[in-house]
Design an enzyme around this catalytic site. Structure first.
Site, mmCIF file in Angstrom:
data_model
loop_
_atom_site.group_PDB
_atom_site.id
_atom_site.type_symbol
_atom_site.label_atom_id
_atom_site.label_comp_id
_atom_site.label_asym_id
_atom_site.label_seq_id
_atom_site.Cartn_x
_atom_site.Cartn_y
_atom_site.Cartn_z
ATOM 1 N N ASP A 159 -16.345 62.766 -18.756
ATOM 2 C CA ASP A 159 -16.891 63.705 -17.768
ATOM 3 C C ASP A 159 -15.840 64.760 -17.419
ATOM 4 O O ASP A 159 -16.144 65.937 -17.281
ATOM 5 C CB ASP A 159 -17.327 62.935 -16.520
ATOM 6 C CG ASP A 159 -18.253 61.789 -16.880
ATOM 7 O OD1 ASP A 159 -19.345 62.068 -17.383
ATOM 8 O OD2 ASP A 159 -17.865 60.625 -16.712
ATOM 9 N N HIS A 187 -19.477 56.701 -12.999
ATOM 10 C CA HIS A 187 -19.859 57.338 -14.267
ATOM 11 C C HIS A 187 -21.375 57.220 -14.391
ATOM 12 O O HIS A 187 -21.902 56.361 -15.092
ATOM 13 C CB HIS A 187 -19.159 56.670 -15.452
ATOM 14 C CG HIS A 187 -19.712 57.162 -16.765
ATOM 15 N ND1 HIS A 187 -19.521 58.437 -17.214
ATOM 16 C CD2 HIS A 187 -20.511 56.576 -17.670
ATOM 17 C CE1 HIS A 187 -20.159 58.610 -18.359
ATOM 18 N NE2 HIS A 187 -20.777 57.488 -18.657
HETATM 19 P P1 NAI Z 1 -23.554 51.112 -29.974
HETATM 20 O O1 NAI Z 1 -24.853 50.477 -29.626
HETATM 21 O O2 NAI Z 1 -23.449 51.997 -31.157
HETATM 22 O O3 NAI Z 1 -22.438 49.987 -30.131
HETATM 23 C C1 NAI Z 1 -22.266 48.962 -29.197
HETATM 24 C C2 NAI Z 1 -21.694 47.782 -29.934
HETATM 25 O O4 NAI Z 1 -21.362 46.796 -28.955
HETATM 26 C C3 NAI Z 1 -22.666 47.141 -30.909
HETATM 27 O O5 NAI Z 1 -22.034 46.971 -32.180
HETATM 28 C C4 NAI Z 1 -22.973 45.796 -30.266
HETATM 29 O O6 NAI Z 1 -23.233 44.764 -31.216
HETATM 30 C C5 NAI Z 1 -21.679 45.549 -29.512
HETATM 31 N N1 NAI Z 1 -21.764 44.528 -28.458
HETATM 32 C C6 NAI Z 1 -22.806 44.223 -27.653
HETATM 33 N N2 NAI Z 1 -22.512 43.176 -26.884
HETATM 34 C C7 NAI Z 1 -21.250 42.804 -27.198
HETATM 35 C C8 NAI Z 1 -20.397 41.769 -26.757
HETATM 36 N N3 NAI Z 1 -20.791 40.896 -25.831
HETATM 37 N N4 NAI Z 1 -19.164 41.666 -27.309
HETATM 38 C C9 NAI Z 1 -18.764 42.529 -28.251
HETATM 39 N N5 NAI Z 1 -19.532 43.525 -28.729
HETATM 40 C C10 NAI Z 1 -20.758 43.653 -28.203
HETATM 41 O O7 NAI Z 1 -23.103 51.878 -28.630
HETATM 42 P P2 NAI Z 1 -22.034 53.038 -28.444
HETATM 43 O O8 NAI Z 1 -22.703 54.343 -28.640
HETATM 44 O O9 NAI Z 1 -20.818 52.722 -29.228
HETATM 45 O O10 NAI Z 1 -21.771 52.919 -26.860
HETATM 46 C C11 NAI Z 1 -21.136 51.773 -26.318
HETATM 47 C C12 NAI Z 1 -21.201 51.818 -24.797
HETATM 48 O O11 NAI Z 1 -20.483 52.927 -24.269
HETATM 49 C C13 NAI Z 1 -22.618 51.928 -24.220
HETATM 50 O O12 NAI Z 1 -22.707 51.036 -23.109
HETATM 51 C C14 NAI Z 1 -22.661 53.353 -23.713
HETATM 52 O O13 NAI Z 1 -23.594 53.486 -22.652
HETATM 53 C C15 NAI Z 1 -21.238 53.544 -23.243
HETATM 54 N N6 NAI Z 1 -20.782 54.925 -23.082
HETATM 55 C C16 NAI Z 1 -19.939 55.196 -22.031
HETATM 56 C C17 NAI Z 1 -19.427 56.455 -21.832
HETATM 57 C C18 NAI Z 1 -18.518 56.733 -20.682
HETATM 58 O O14 NAI Z 1 -18.199 57.913 -20.493
HETATM 59 N N7 NAI Z 1 -18.059 55.766 -19.887
HETATM 60 C C19 NAI Z 1 -19.782 57.556 -22.734
HETATM 61 C C20 NAI Z 1 -20.646 57.171 -23.838
HETATM 62 C C21 NAI Z 1 -21.137 55.893 -23.982
#
Ligand code: NAI
Length: 333
Positions: A159, A187
């Protein structure tokens, strides 16, 4: 060359990790002289995909990468780590209420908090990226009582980077000329992006952003909304959520935490509140911080006008509600 440090990335088979792992492994976060062993944690069904990521990391031929450990076991994933990027989380599915999302995430961050508590270095620095990031960081810290609360942070750097980029574009200056733009709060869409304490260098001399933009209506409305809704705009265009920019932000956050901030400059991080700026204690709230020797300190004495006060109170209220719901799930567990 110093001894390798161990760094864990959770959600390692996901899309943010796909960019983040490369940034970490080539030295963007811990510097060009720090060797690393990367621990890649994901869930059992993703182990096949993770194997592909391991192959690609090998094929990158990175001199700093001293080892890669893919695993679905949190005890292995968190063993002796000095830094933890908690990216993996339960995504919101159609029809899911906020409460269901919170409780699914409480379960994940409880397991990971306990695993950090039992296996990580006691001075591990933890960055939670997975949403709801602020509350997940609080839950994780709750289950890791042997690690200081200050070592758990949530990411609002994306952000901040978005906000800085909007101001630079508005003024037609390079991104590095814009400093000290702040993200306050959660966030989420209640965050308050604050450019009014920022500065910009124009023709070699620093000016306040307020003076340079000379349009408070823009700073209070369009600017705030553009930053708050930027994530949704990226999803609309890309049909997937921000990943490259989220990875860059995670790497900026952890680099500054390890290396420190520059004199007179601050960055925004979700950190445990000490009551500064009238924010309730113990919520994980994004504040401007300065960092030295790996320790952050909330910047004090910044000006908060009535408009900002209202915005801070809204985002604090949302965080208190999220925390109460999450703690209720913890208590019923
Ligand atoms: P994605 O769906 O591509 O990857 C998430 C991965 O986490 C998947 O491989 C899944 O199997 C794994 N996962 C789920 N539960 C798990 C566990 N208990 N232990 C280990 N791995 C686990 O999602 P992406 O795009 O990589 O986003 C990840 C997170 O980041 C989401 O929650 C998203 O909302 C968040 N996010 C946060 C931002 C921020 O500014 N704070 C910005 C963008 C995304």
């Amino acid at each position: 060359m110093s001894e390798p440090i161990r760094v864990v990335v959770t959600g390692a088979a996901g899309q943010i990790a796909y960019s983040l792992l490369y940034m970490i492994a080539k030295g963007d976060v811990f510097g060009p002289n720090q060797k690393l062993i990367l621990h890649l944690l994901d869930i059992p069904p993703m182990m096949g995909v993770l194997e592909g990521v391991v192959m690609e990391l090998a094929d990158c031929a990175l001199p700093l990468l001293a080892g890669v450990i893919p695993t679905a076991d949190p005890a292995v994933g968190f063993k002796d780590v000095a830094a933890a990027f908690l990216v993996g989380a339960m995504p919101r599915k159609q029809g899911m209420e906020r409460k269901d999302l919170l409780s699914a995430n409480v379960k994940i961050f409880k397991v990971q908090g306990e695993a950090l508590n039992n296996n990580a270095k006691k001075d591990v620095k933890v960055l939670v990226v997975g949403n709801p990031a602020n509350t997940n960081a609080l839950v994780c810290s709750h289950y890791a009582p042997s690690i200081p609360k200050e070592n758990f942070t949530a990411m609002t750097r994306l952000d901040q980077n978005r906000a800085q980029s909007q101001i630079a574009a508005r003024l037609g200056v390079g991104i590095s000329k814009v400093k000290n733009i702040i993200i306050w709060g959660n966030h989420s869409s209640t965050q308050y992006p604050d450019a009014k304490n920022g500065t910009v260098e124009i023709d070699g001399s620093p000016k306040s952003v307020v003076e340079a933009v000379a349009n408070n209506d823009y700073l209070n409305a369009e600017f705030v909304e553009t930053v708050q809704k930027r994530g949704a705009a990226v999803i609309n265009a890309r049909k997937m959520s921000s990943a490259m920019s989220a990875a860059k932000a995670a790497s900026d956050h952890m680099r500054d935490w390890f290396a420190g901030t520059k004199d007179g400059e601050y960055v925004s991080m979700g950190v445990v509140s000490d009551g500064s700026y009238g924010i309730p204690k113990d919520v994980v709230f994004s504040f401007p911080v300065q960092i030295q020797n790996g320790q952050w300190k909330i910047v004090q004495g910044l000006s908060i006008d009535d408009f900002a006060r209202g915005k801070l109170d809204i985002t604090a209220k949302e965080l208190l509600e999220e925390n109460e719901e999450a703690m209720a799930v913890c208590a019923s567990d």
